[in-house]
Scaffold this motif. Structure first.
Motif, short mmCIF file in Angstrom:
data_model
loop_
_atom_site.label_atom_id
_atom_site.label_comp_id
_atom_site.label_asym_id
_atom_site.label_seq_id
_atom_site.Cartn_x
_atom_site.Cartn_y
_atom_site.Cartn_z
N GLU A 99 0.93 -1.39 0.03
CA GLU A 99 0.24 -0.07 0.01
C GLU A 99 0.67 1.16 -0.08
OE1 GLU A 99 -3.25 1.21 -0.08
OE2 GLU A 99 -3.39 -1.05 -0.96
N ARG A 100 1.78 1.30 0.95
CA ARG A 100 2.86 2.33 1.20
C ARG A 100 3.48 2.89 -0.47
NH1 ARG A 100 4.63 0.26 5.78
NH2 ARG A 100 6.80 -0.19 4.80
N SER A 101 3.90 1.48 -0.99
CA SER A 101 4.81 1.54 -2.30
C SER A 101 3.65 2.25 -3.48
CB SER A 101 5.16 0.33 -2.63
OG SER A 101 5.95 -0.25 -1.76
N VAL A 102 2.43 1.88 -3.41
CA VAL A 102 1.53 2.16 -4.51
C VAL A 102 1.26 3.87 -4.29
CG1 VAL A 102 -0.71 2.00 -5.48
CG2 VAL A 102 0.60 0.07 -4.80
N GLN A 103 1.09 3.99 -2.95
CA GLN A 103 0.74 5.42 -2.83
C GLN A 103 1.98 6.35 -3.23
OE1 GLN A 103 -0.13 5.49 1.34
NE2 GLN A 103 -2.24 4.69 1.00
N GLY A 104 3.23 5.84 -2.88
CA GLY A 104 4.56 6.66 -3.06
C GLY A 104 4.55 6.79 -4.74
N MET A 105 4.14 5.56 -5.44
CA MET A 105 4.19 5.77 -6.82
C MET A 105 3.35 6.88 -7.41
SD MET A 105 5.08 1.96 -8.31
CE MET A 105 3.84 0.97 -7.58
N GLN A 106 2.00 6.60 -6.66
CA GLN A 106 0.89 7.63 -7.27
C GLN A 106 1.39 9.11 -7.00
OE1 GLN A 106 -2.30 5.91 -4.95
NE2 GLN A 106 -2.99 4.59 -6.89
N ARG A 107 1.93 9.25 -5.82
CA ARG A 107 2.43 10.50 -5.38
C ARG A 107 3.50 10.98 -6.52
NH1 ARG A 107 3.87 9.75 0.32
NH2 ARG A 107 2.47 8.29 0.31
N SER A 108 4.40 10.33 -6.84
CA SER A 108 5.46 10.93 -7.61
C SER A 108 4.96 10.95 -9.02
CB SER A 108 6.71 9.94 -7.89
OG SER A 108 6.33 8.45 -7.70
N GLY A 109 3.94 10.28 -9.32
CA GLY A 109 3.21 10.29 -10.87
C GLY A 109 2.71 11.67 -10.85
N ASN A 110 1.96 12.13 -9.48
CA ASN A 110 1.19 13.27 -9.54
C ASN A 110 2.07 14.37 -9.65
OD1 ASN A 110 -1.23 12.16 -9.30
ND2 ASN A 110 -1.51 12.19 -7.39
N ASP A 111 3.30 14.28 -8.93
CA ASP A 111 4.26 15.19 -8.89
C ASP A 111 4.91 15.58 -10.41
OD1 ASP A 111 3.97 15.79 -6.08
OD2 ASP A 111 5.85 14.44 -5.72
N SER A 112 5.08 14.52 -11.12
CA SER A 112 5.68 14.70 -12.43
C SER A 112 4.44 15.28 -13.43
CB SER A 112 5.99 13.30 -13.21
OG SER A 112 6.43 12.50 -12.35
N ASP A 113 3.22 15.09 -13.31
CA ASP A 113 2.29 15.47 -14.02
C ASP A 113 2.17 17.22 -13.69
OD1 ASP A 113 1.42 13.33 -14.95
OD2 ASP A 113 -0.08 12.70 -13.54
N GLU A 114 2.50 17.43 -12.58
CA GLU A 114 2.50 18.80 -12.14
C GLU A 114 3.45 19.51 -12.54
OE1 GLU A 114 2.21 19.14 -7.95
OE2 GLU A 114 0.14 18.33 -7.44
N LYS A 115 4.60 19.03 -12.64
CA LYS A 115 5.76 19.61 -13.24
C LYS A 115 5.72 19.70 -14.74
CE LYS A 115 8.93 18.08 -9.80
NZ LYS A 115 10.20 17.30 -9.53
N ASN A 116 5.04 18.58 -15.37
CA ASN A 116 4.93 18.69 -16.96
C ASN A 116 4.00 19.78 -17.41
OD1 ASN A 116 6.81 16.79 -17.22
ND2 ASN A 116 5.22 15.21 -17.41
N GLY A 117 2.97 19.95 -16.43
CA GLY A 117 1.79 21.10 -16.72
C GLY A 117 2.20 22.33 -16.48
N ALA A 118 3.35 22.55 -15.46
CA ALA A 118 3.68 23.62 -15.42
C ALA A 118 4.93 24.45 -16.41
CB ALA A 118 4.46 23.76 -13.97
N ALA A 119 5.34 23.14 -17.19
CA ALA A 119 6.42 23.47 -18.14
C ALA A 119 5.79 24.04 -19.38
CB ALA A 119 7.05 22.19 -18.40
N ARG A 120 4.56 23.68 -19.53
CA ARG A 120 3.65 23.79 -20.86
C ARG A 120 3.41 25.18 -20.91
NH1 ARG A 120 -0.51 18.82 -21.12
NH2 ARG A 120 1.24 17.51 -21.09
#
Length: 114
Positions: A93-114
């Motif tokens: 559960e902790r691993s999945v949550q960590g992956m989801q968080r890092s995926g959200n962080d990447s999405d936010e960074k990619n959205g900010a770069a546009r």
């Protein structure tokens, strides 16, 4: 050399094939796929002559067997209400949550770069 890797390559190969009969008995698609994968991995390294690489490959095979046995032990323990199975679920559960968080962080960074 450590004790687990003292086994010959052929002994490890046979151990893996025996384990596969417990994981996926018979000729199910899962069984065929697993056997094909194990065979392909061993074939890929058949002509390896570097002793260090051979030891590393053997250690990886032993680790795969050990990980499976640990996983199965956790599954059996969980069915009996034990702590190992619960700890494995907690870790997952902790691993999945960590992956989801890092995926959200990447999405936010990619959205900010546009």
């Amino acid at each position: 050399m450590s004790a687990p890797t003292q086994r010959t390559s052929i002994q490890l190969y046979r151990d893996l094939l025996r384990l596969l009969t417990h994981i996926a008995p018979g000729t199910s698609p899962k069984s065929i796929a697993l056997r094909t994968t194990v065979r392909a991995e061993f074939e890929k390294s058949r002509n390896e002559e570097d002793p260090a690489k051979i030891e590393a490959l053997k250690a990886n095979a032993v680790r795969a067997l050990s990980n499976y046995m640990l996983y199965q032990g956790g599954v059996q323990d969980k069915m009996k209400g034990g702590k190992l199975g619960a700890a494995m679920d907690n870790y997952h559960e902790r691993s999945v949550q960590g992956m989801q968080r890092s995926g959200n962080d990447s999405d936010e960074k990619n959205g900010a770069a546009r």
